[in-house]
Design a protein around this motif. Sequence first.
Motif, mmCIF file in Angstrom:
data_model
loop_
_atom_site.group_PDB
_atom_site.id
_atom_site.type_symbol
_atom_site.label_atom_id
_atom_site.label_comp_id
_atom_site.label_asym_id
_atom_site.label_seq_id
_atom_site.Cartn_x
_atom_site.Cartn_y
_atom_site.Cartn_z
ATOM 1 N N MET B 4 0.849 -1.188 0.000
ATOM 2 C CA MET B 4 0.000 0.000 0.000
ATOM 3 C C MET B 4 0.889 1.244 0.000
ATOM 4 O O MET B 4 1.792 1.363 0.840
ATOM 5 N N THR B 5 0.634 2.155 -0.927
ATOM 6 C CA THR B 5 1.449 3.368 -1.061
ATOM 7 C C THR B 5 0.552 4.590 -0.908
ATOM 8 O O THR B 5 -0.439 4.733 -1.629
ATOM 9 N N GLN B 6 0.912 5.455 0.028
ATOM 10 C CA GLN B 6 0.119 6.665 0.266
ATOM 11 C C GLN B 6 0.864 7.902 -0.219
ATOM 12 O O GLN B 6 2.088 7.981 -0.123
ATOM 13 N N SER B 7 0.098 8.852 -0.708
ATOM 14 C CA SER B 7 0.679 10.122 -1.134
ATOM 15 C C SER B 7 -0.298 11.267 -0.875
ATOM 16 O O SER B 7 -1.515 11.047 -0.856
ATOM 17 N N PRO B 8 0.239 12.478 -0.628
ATOM 18 C CA PRO B 8 1.652 12.733 -0.355
ATOM 19 C C PRO B 8 2.018 12.258 1.050
ATOM 20 O O PRO B 8 1.136 11.887 1.826
ATOM 21 N N ALA B 9 3.275 12.307 1.387
ATOM 22 C CA ALA B 9 3.697 11.944 2.737
ATOM 23 C C ALA B 9 3.233 12.995 3.737
ATOM 24 O O ALA B 9 2.870 12.667 4.870
ATOM 25 N N THR B 10 3.272 14.252 3.315
ATOM 26 C CA THR B 10 2.817 15.363 4.150
ATOM 27 C C THR B 10 1.950 16.286 3.315
ATOM 28 O O THR B 10 2.279 16.560 2.160
ATOM 29 N N LEU B 11 0.861 16.740 3.902
ATOM 30 C CA LEU B 11 -0.073 17.638 3.233
ATOM 31 C C LEU B 11 -0.278 18.845 4.142
ATOM 32 O O LEU B 11 -0.721 18.693 5.290
ATOM 33 N N SER B 12 0.057 20.012 3.644
ATOM 34 C CA SER B 12 -0.105 21.246 4.420
ATOM 35 C C SER B 12 -1.376 21.948 3.961
ATOM 36 O O SER B 12 -1.486 22.329 2.795
ATOM 37 N N VAL B 13 -2.295 22.113 4.881
ATOM 38 C CA VAL B 13 -3.614 22.648 4.551
ATOM 39 C C VAL B 13 -4.038 23.671 5.597
ATOM 40 O O VAL B 13 -3.748 23.492 6.796
ATOM 41 N N SER B 14 -4.724 24.700 5.151
ATOM 42 C CA SER B 14 -5.252 25.692 6.085
ATOM 43 C C SER B 14 -6.587 25.217 6.645
ATOM 44 O O SER B 14 -7.352 24.539 5.925
ATOM 45 N N PRO B 15 -6.892 25.561 7.888
ATOM 46 C CA PRO B 15 -8.215 25.214 8.440
ATOM 47 C C PRO B 15 -9.331 25.736 7.526
ATOM 48 O O PRO B 15 -9.249 26.842 6.999
ATOM 49 N N GLY B 16 -10.337 24.903 7.334
ATOM 50 C CA GLY B 16 -11.449 25.258 6.471
ATOM 51 C C GLY B 16 -11.269 24.826 5.027
ATOM 52 O O GLY B 16 -12.240 24.807 4.258
ATOM 53 N N GLU B 17 -10.045 24.481 4.666
ATOM 54 C CA GLU B 17 -9.790 24.038 3.300
ATOM 55 C C GLU B 17 -10.043 22.548 3.152
ATOM 56 O O GLU B 17 -10.205 21.814 4.123
ATOM 57 N N ARG B 18 -10.015 22.101 1.905
ATOM 58 C CA ARG B 18 -10.245 20.706 1.564
ATOM 59 C C ARG B 18 -8.920 19.966 1.505
ATOM 60 O O ARG B 18 -7.929 20.500 1.019
ATOM 61 N N ALA B 19 -8.925 18.733 1.984
ATOM 62 C CA ALA B 19 -7.737 17.889 1.907
ATOM 63 C C ALA B 19 -8.081 16.610 1.163
ATOM 64 O O ALA B 19 -9.124 16.002 1.411
ATOM 65 N N THR B 20 -7.197 16.228 0.258
ATOM 66 C CA THR B 20 -7.391 15.002 -0.518
ATOM 67 C C THR B 20 -6.164 14.115 -0.358
ATOM 68 O O THR B 20 -5.054 14.513 -0.715
ATOM 69 N N LEU B 21 -6.386 12.918 0.175
ATOM 70 C CA LEU B 21 -5.311 11.971 0.448
ATOM 71 C C LEU B 21 -5.489 10.769 -0.464
ATOM 72 O O LEU B 21 -6.623 10.314 -0.698
#
Lengths: 122, 108
Positions: B4-21
């Motif tokens: 299993m491979t996950q990306s990105p290793a680190t995701l920098s996001v501001s509060p209220g924004e959308r995050a996609t893993l």
Amino acid sequence: QLQLQESGPGLVKPSQTLSLTCTVSGDSITNINYYWVWIRQPPGKGPEWIGSMSYTGNTYYNPSLKSRVTTSDDTSKNQFSLRLRSVTAADTAVYYCARQGVTLGTEFFHRWGQGTLVTVSS
Amino acid sequence: EIVMTQSPATLSVSPGERATLSCRASQSVSINLAWYQQKPGQAPSLLMYDASTRATGVPARFSGSGSGTEFTLTISSLQSEDFAIYYCQQYNDWPPLTFGGGTKVEIK
């Protein structure tokens, strides 16, 4: 509510045997709907599955650890245990016990214990 | 063994924004994929199973999608309590059960 609690020595010497116990409350380890599981997580890394055991006698181990791992249970105390032989520094990790479904498609980890850090060092 | 491979290793996001893993399997795992959230000093906790089913008590801002080899976890509007490490895990073909290396969602 289901709770799992790991216990055991926090420090083990190289080449010795790591032994941990998981005490379960809120369910019985004789419940045939679940596996009782050990998982570990080295510092700063992702989790690694060690093995799963069911009351019906089905036991599965990670092939990478199979030669050194033994699991057992004590139904009178509602506990299950892990023994890992011939440890090295690479076995230093937080060790978790968890519950896993046995039915096809439910074999994820529903609930985890809080974990216990085991350090292998002389 | 399914890797299993996950990306990105680190995701920098501001509060209220959308995050996609993202999570990718080395071979098909159908929908037999779970996501876990781990906060500092805590055990991982089940977030999602069957690729898109939220575990009990998980807020609706978390959603999962995918099947086969490609999966996505989306957090629609990041809250402060969502900053954590997220792991995917396959349970389609085992032993062994395998996890990804994780994605850390941090505050931008």
